[in-house]
Design a protein around this motif. Sequence first.
Motif, PDB file in Angstrom:
ATOM      1  N   THR A   1       0.838  -1.208   0.000  1.00 11.93           N
ATOM      2  CA  THR A   1       0.000   0.000   0.000  1.00 11.93           C
ATOM      3  C   THR A   1       0.869   1.253   0.000  1.00 11.93           C
ATOM      4  O   THR A   1       0.575   2.229  -0.711  1.00 11.93           O
ATOM      5  CB  THR A   1      -0.932  -0.027   1.230  1.00 11.93           C
ATOM      6  OG1 THR A   1      -1.813  -1.153   1.093  1.00 11.93           O
ATOM      7  CG2 THR A   1      -1.754   1.241   1.347  1.00 11.93           C
ATOM      8  N   THR A   2       1.953   1.222   0.756  1.00 13.47           N
ATOM      9  CA  THR A   2       2.876   2.366   0.781  1.00 13.47           C
ATOM     10  C   THR A   2       3.427   2.627  -0.618  1.00 13.47           C
ATOM     11  O   THR A   2       3.530   3.782  -1.053  1.00 13.47           O
ATOM     12  CB  THR A   2       4.032   2.076   1.775  1.00 13.47           C
ATOM     13  OG1 THR A   2       3.463   1.797   3.056  1.00 13.47           O
ATOM     14  CG2 THR A   2       4.991   3.238   1.870  1.00 13.47           C
TER      15      THR A   2
ATOM     16  N   HIS B   1       0.737   4.281  -2.692  1.00 18.64           N
ATOM     17  CA  HIS B   1       0.532   5.685  -2.309  1.00 18.64           C
ATOM     18  C   HIS B   1       1.681   6.562  -2.806  1.00 18.64           C
ATOM     19  O   HIS B   1       1.468   7.727  -3.160  1.00 18.64           O
ATOM     20  CB  HIS B   1       0.378   5.798  -0.788  1.00 18.64           C
ATOM     21  CG  HIS B   1      -0.940   5.270  -0.298  1.00 18.64           C
ATOM     22  ND1 HIS B   1      -1.334   5.323   1.011  1.00 18.64           N
ATOM     23  CD2 HIS B   1      -1.967   4.678  -0.965  1.00 18.64           C
ATOM     24  CE1 HIS B   1      -2.543   4.785   1.141  1.00 18.64           C
ATOM     25  NE2 HIS B   1      -2.940   4.384  -0.047  1.00 18.64           N
ATOM     26  N   THR B   2       2.867   5.996  -2.876  1.00 18.31           N
ATOM     27  CA  THR B   2       4.010   6.777  -3.372  1.00 18.31           C
ATOM     28  C   THR B   2       3.899   6.961  -4.892  1.00 18.31           C
ATOM     29  O   THR B   2       4.115   8.064  -5.413  1.00 18.31           O
ATOM     30  CB  THR B   2       5.338   6.088  -3.010  1.00 18.31           C
ATOM     31  OG1 THR B   2       5.315   5.739  -1.630  1.00 18.31           O
ATOM     32  CG2 THR B   2       6.521   7.003  -3.288  1.00 18.31           C
TER      33      THR B   2
ATOM     34  N   VAL C   1       0.599  10.305  -3.265  1.00 13.16           N
ATOM     35  CA  VAL C   1      -0.010  10.599  -1.958  1.00 13.16           C
ATOM     36  C   VAL C   1       1.101  10.732  -0.902  1.00 13.16           C
ATOM     37  O   VAL C   1       1.025  11.562  -0.010  1.00 13.16           O
ATOM     38  CB  VAL C   1      -1.005   9.476  -1.547  1.00 13.16           C
ATOM     39  CG1 VAL C   1      -1.599   9.754  -0.175  1.00 13.16           C
ATOM     40  CG2 VAL C   1      -2.107   9.336  -2.594  1.00 13.16           C
TER      41      VAL C   1
ATOM     42  N   LEU D   1      -5.877   5.140  -8.588  1.00 11.94           N
ATOM     43  CA  LEU D   1      -5.621   4.320  -7.390  1.00 11.94           C
ATOM     44  C   LEU D   1      -6.938   3.866  -6.777  1.00 11.94           C
ATOM     45  O   LEU D   1      -7.817   4.692  -6.506  1.00 11.94           O
ATOM     46  CB  LEU D   1      -4.823   5.159  -6.371  1.00 11.94           C
ATOM     47  CG  LEU D   1      -4.684   4.596  -4.956  1.00 11.94           C
ATOM     48  CD1 LEU D   1      -3.878   3.294  -4.955  1.00 11.94           C
ATOM     49  CD2 LEU D   1      -3.996   5.613  -4.034  1.00 11.94           C
TER      50      LEU D   1
ATOM     51  N   PHE E   1      -8.142   2.457  -3.420  1.00  8.79           N
ATOM     52  CA  PHE E   1      -7.635   2.333  -2.055  1.00  8.79           C
ATOM     53  C   PHE E   1      -7.991   0.974  -1.450  1.00  8.79           C
ATOM     54  O   PHE E   1      -9.033   0.395  -1.767  1.00  8.79           O
ATOM     55  CB  PHE E   1      -8.232   3.439  -1.167  1.00  8.79           C
ATOM     56  CG  PHE E   1      -7.599   4.787  -1.370  1.00  8.79           C
ATOM     57  CD1 PHE E   1      -7.817   5.512  -2.524  1.00  8.79           C
ATOM     58  CD2 PHE E   1      -6.776   5.332  -0.399  1.00  8.79           C
ATOM     59  CE1 PHE E   1      -7.232   6.760  -2.711  1.00  8.79           C
ATOM     60  CE2 PHE E   1      -6.193   6.582  -0.565  1.00  8.79           C
ATOM     61  CZ  PHE E   1      -6.417   7.296  -1.725  1.00  8.79           C
TER      62      PHE E   1
ATOM     63  N   ASP F   1     -11.552   5.248   2.734  1.00  5.15           N
ATOM     64  CA  ASP F   1     -10.540   6.277   2.458  1.00  5.15           C
ATOM     65  C   ASP F   1     -10.770   6.941   1.106  1.00  5.15           C
ATOM     66  O   ASP F   1     -10.179   7.969   0.800  1.00  5.15           O
ATOM     67  CB  ASP F   1      -9.129   5.663   2.448  1.00  5.15           C
ATOM     68  CG  ASP F   1      -8.706   5.209   3.835  1.00  5.15           C
ATOM     69  OD1 ASP F   1      -9.312   5.664   4.815  1.00  5.15           O
ATOM     70  OD2 ASP F   1      -7.768   4.396   3.921  1.00  5.15           O
ATOM     71  N   GLN F   2     -11.571   6.286   0.263  1.00  7.48           N
ATOM     72  CA  GLN F   2     -11.718   6.774  -1.107  1.00  7.48           C
ATOM     73  C   GLN F   2     -13.050   7.464  -1.356  1.00  7.48           C
ATOM     74  O   GLN F   2     -13.101   8.487  -2.042  1.00  7.48           O
ATOM     75  CB  GLN F   2     -11.544   5.593  -2.085  1.00  7.48           C
ATOM     76  CG  GLN F   2     -11.625   6.013  -3.538  1.00  7.48           C
ATOM     77  CD  GLN F   2     -11.195   4.907  -4.488  1.00  7.48           C
ATOM     78  OE1 GLN F   2     -10.511   3.973  -4.104  1.00  7.48           O
ATOM     79  NE2 GLN F   2     -11.603   5.032  -5.743  1.00  7.48           N
TER      80      GLN F   2
END
Length: 257
Positions: free
Chosen positions: A50-51, A54-55, A59, A85, A87, A92-93
């Motif tokens: 997930t990181t 997000h990168t 995000v 993306l 999520f 969160d989306q």
Amino acid sequence: MAGPGSVTLLELDALSVGRPEYGAVLSDMSLSLAPGERVGLVGPNGAGKTTLFHTIAGVLPALRGGVRMTGKPVSAGQFRPDIGLVFQQAEDQLFCPTVIEDVSFGPRNLGLPAAEARARATRALDQCGLSGLEDRPVHHLSGGEKRRACIAGALALQPDLLLLDEPSAALDMRQRRRLIAVLAGMPQAMLIASHDLELVLELCPRVVLIDQGRIRADGPARAVLGNAPLMDAHGQEVPHSLTPHHPAGHLHVRSSP
Ligand SMILES: Nc1ncnc2c1ncn2[C@@H]1O[C@H](COP(=O)(O)OP(=O)(O)OP(=O)(O)O)[C@@H](O)[C@H]1O
Ligand SMILES: [Mg+2]
């Protein structure tokens, strides 16, 4: 790194990402993706999938190295309509009052006329089996419906790259099958993070295995997912369809109990 003459859509160049309170989360990741390529991203809980998404989506900022889309750097905080993306957590989306408003938000943000944005959203909702729920408040959707609304939101953007974070989580069998068919028919490049290794096998000719923020394997899906010692070393299991079966029954032939 892409070879000479090959076209690169996404390129990670020795990417490291960290958080002040926890140190490095991703270390020295290099990867490239061709237009239209589908790649499965697998690894244990906390590996950094997930990181990484997000990168790539801008995000989270990179600590070192970088992300490029079609040769241009992706910076944190930029609106990137070429990257869609989905999520991991639907909450969160989804943020608009109704399903249709949420799914047409991306196309509207692209500056498309309202009618065209709505047409794209309507088509994406149909692809995700949500026709008829256009005017439903998003907080009145079931868990699986929310997930499908998130996927519809990304499809409606028609991005060059889809980042799908656990797309089949919470889906029933029929909706999972529908999702596989929809994604298989799409021309876009995709990175699919999933613990559903059978879905990864069906959709992705290539798999990247990550653990503790580092790439541990990158190769043909069957070679990576079928490598029992490698999978075991990173807390994974060879998926059922790649596991040899005893001819007299449905017992797995395993070397260890
Ligand atoms: N907001 C945050 N603040 C600090 N650390 C975080 C945050 N989000 C994630 N982490 C940490 O970063 C690491 C990677 O998490 P990440 O969510 O990227 O893993 P993942 O591979 O997506 O796992 P999963 O399979 O459970 O979804 C984990 O150790 C996690 O605890
Ligand atoms: Mg995750």
